[in-house]
Each structure stands twice: as C-alpha cells, then as structure tokens.
Write an enzyme that holds these catalytic residues in place. Structure first.
Site: not given
Length: 341
Positions: A260, A327
């Site tokens: 990620q 994020e």
C-alpha cells in the site's frame, strides 16, 4: 502515539541523508544533476465504528462475518489473520465473509478506516466467545477450570487456562463437546478513533493535564526521502531512489502494508512529474480523458523502493492499536520530489 521523529531518524539512516552534499546543484552523475529531498507525512484518524460476528464450531473451524469491503487493499487477508490469531486456529480454518448487506453492519472502506475498525470488531467478538466459554467451563464440574473466577482465566492458542497455573486448563473443543455445543456465537461493536478508550490507557491519567486526558489527537505519521536525476538540457526528471518510513500503530500484515505504501508513493510521484488534467476552455470537458493522453507512471519510471515501519503501540485508537495506511502513503510525496528538484 507519535513516532514522527523515529520516522525521520530511520529514513535518514536508510537513505544516507547525512552523506549528501547539502549545497544545491553541486552533485552530478555524468551530465545529470542529482538532487535530494524529503518531506513529512501525516494523516488523521477518521472516527468510525462497525459490527462483526464470529461463530466458532466445536470441530475447530470458524466463520467470521462483517459487512465490509475489500478494494484490493487486503481486507480479506488481514481480517482472516486477526481472527486466526485471536482464536488460536490455522488460517485455513477461518472463513471470512464480507460484502453483503445481510452481514453485520459496518462502514465503507474510505478514509483509511477499514483495517482499524473491522479488525477491532472481530477481535472483540472473539473475546465475547471466550467469555461465554469461560462461563461454561467454570460451571462444569468435569472441567479443570471448575469454580475459577472469570478474571483468573486466560486464553492461549484456543486453550482456556488459569493465569496463575497455565497447566490447568483445556481446549475450547473439549468444553464445547462436553456441553453438547456444536457452535458458539460472539458479536461486537468495534470503535475506531473517537468513542474508543482502552481502560488501561486512562486509568492513571491526570485529568488536569490535557496531554493525559481524553480525547486525544490521533494521526498516522511518516517520512519520505527521494533522490532525483535532472537533465539540465532536456529538463527531464527521474526519481532514482526512494525511502518511506511509516508509523501507523500495529501493522497487521507487513507485506500488504508495504504494498500500500509503495502504491501511494507511486501515485504521488505521478502527480508530481506526469499527471495533468487538461480542459477545453470552451466546453470545460477533459481533453485527455484516456491513458493514452493522461500519463501515469509505469514500472520503468519507478526505482526500487525501500519501505519500513516503526513498531509502536497506541492504546487510544482502537482495541487492536491499528491505524490506517491507505492514504498517508501519498501525503508528502509530491513535496519530497519537489524538494529534491
């Protein structure tokens, strides 16, 4: 928890930050100018909550349910791991069901909340299963735990045992079979961020001191380090080295977490060097609405990327001490590239 300084220190060590020439425009590789840059990353904890259900079977398998989603970020994997670890079962004995509105309700995957919320609700549902089984055991005269106090019982790899005498105990399957229980259900509400406070976290807090009293500011943190090569004649810029160090509470799966962070960093490099939306000035329509015209990074544009995590414990954020990383990995990336240039 805040481990930003640790991110700086470890990232600088991995990158070799102290060995760089700090003077601008003085480092070259042949005809190319070499630049170094870094930037901080911070992303807030967005408060949310959700439900989960566990059904443990006497034959040694379990079904885990939550109305969550997997966007490709690894929810299936990490929740299966959490359930397996909490129940003391192999992963192949866990079936995780998600993506259905008939399942226990939970919020969407967004705002980097899914891992912290769903893992916590699953973990707490397992604790309810153990509490129920503990009550069965201490009331069963044939159990080694008969007559024990609930608070004196611990669970280790699916075995209920006395904290003071671990040799005195038995596996969950024995308890269930003796009680003619084919299965047992546990349900829980997991809270992420505001609304959750681990009792141990504030039991000794001085409520006159703001830093010790709830509520707490909750963020994940990180640092990015970047090297670029710039062609002064052509104006081309290429990222040649990259290091990211993140602190996001407990990391449930280092492999999927690393992926990620790599993905978010690549998004940020693309935003800094390639991506641009162009609108028709008369119709306000995008004129580069395809990957033929809207350029995004490909493998040849990205160097080998080093990603590490700072091990930290956060007792305030949720039952598992997990923060989101979906994020934060893009935060500060464009700044690091710009600083390097």
């Amino acid at each position: 928890s805040k481990s930003l300084k640790e991110c700086y220190a470890r990232g600088a060590e991995l990158f070799g930050w102290s060995k760089r020439n700090p003077k601008n425009g003085q480092t070259k590789d042949g005809n190319l100018l070499v630049g170094y840059g870094m930037a901080s990353a911070s992303y807030p904890v967005h408060s949310s909550q959700g439900n989960a259900r566990i059904r443990l079977y006497a034959d040694g398998h379990a079904v885990v349910q939550a109305g969550a989603t997997d966007l490709g970020t690894g929810t299936y994997t990490i929740i299966t791991q959490v359930a397996a670890d909490s129940l003391g079962l192999p992963m192949d004995k866990i079936r995780f069901e998600l993506g259905d509105t008939n399942l226990p309700t939970t919020q969407w995957s967004g705002g980097s909340t899914a891992a912290g919320r769903v893992s916590s609700s699953v973990y707490l549902a397992v604790q309810e299963v153990w509490q129920k089984l503990g009550k069965v055991a201490i009331s069963d005269k044939k159990s080694p735990l008969y007559g024990a106090k609930p608070e004196d019982i611990a669970v280790e790899k699916g075995r209920l045992q006395l904290k003071a005498n671990p040799a005195k105990g038995e596996g969950f399957a024995d308890i269930m079979k003796r009680a003619s229980m084919s299965d047992l259900e546990g349900n829980a509400l997991g809270k992420y961020g505001a609304g959750y406070e681990a009792p141990k976290a504030t039991v000794n807090a001085n409520m006159n001191k703001k830093e010790e009293a709830a509520p707490h500011s909750m963020h994940a943190f990180g640092a990015h380090f970047c090297e670029v090569h710039v062609d002064p004649e052509l104006g081309t810029i290429r990222v040649t080295r990259w290091v990211s160090v993140m602190s996001a509470g407990r990391i449930l799966n280092p492999k999927t977490a690393r992926s990620q962070v790599i993905g978010g960093s690549i998004f940020g490099i693309g935003a800094a060097l390639m991506e641009q939306s162009v609108r028709d000035p008369h119709l306000a329509r995008y004129t580069n609405a395809s990957l033929a015209d809207y350029h995004v990074p490909v493998n040849a544009d990205i160097p080998n990327m080093t990603v590490e995590f700072i091990d930290e414990h956060d007792p305030y954020v949720n039952a598992m001490g997990v923060k989101g990383i979906g994020e934060i990995s893009i935060v500060g990336v464009t700044a690091a590239v710009a600083n390097a240039v």
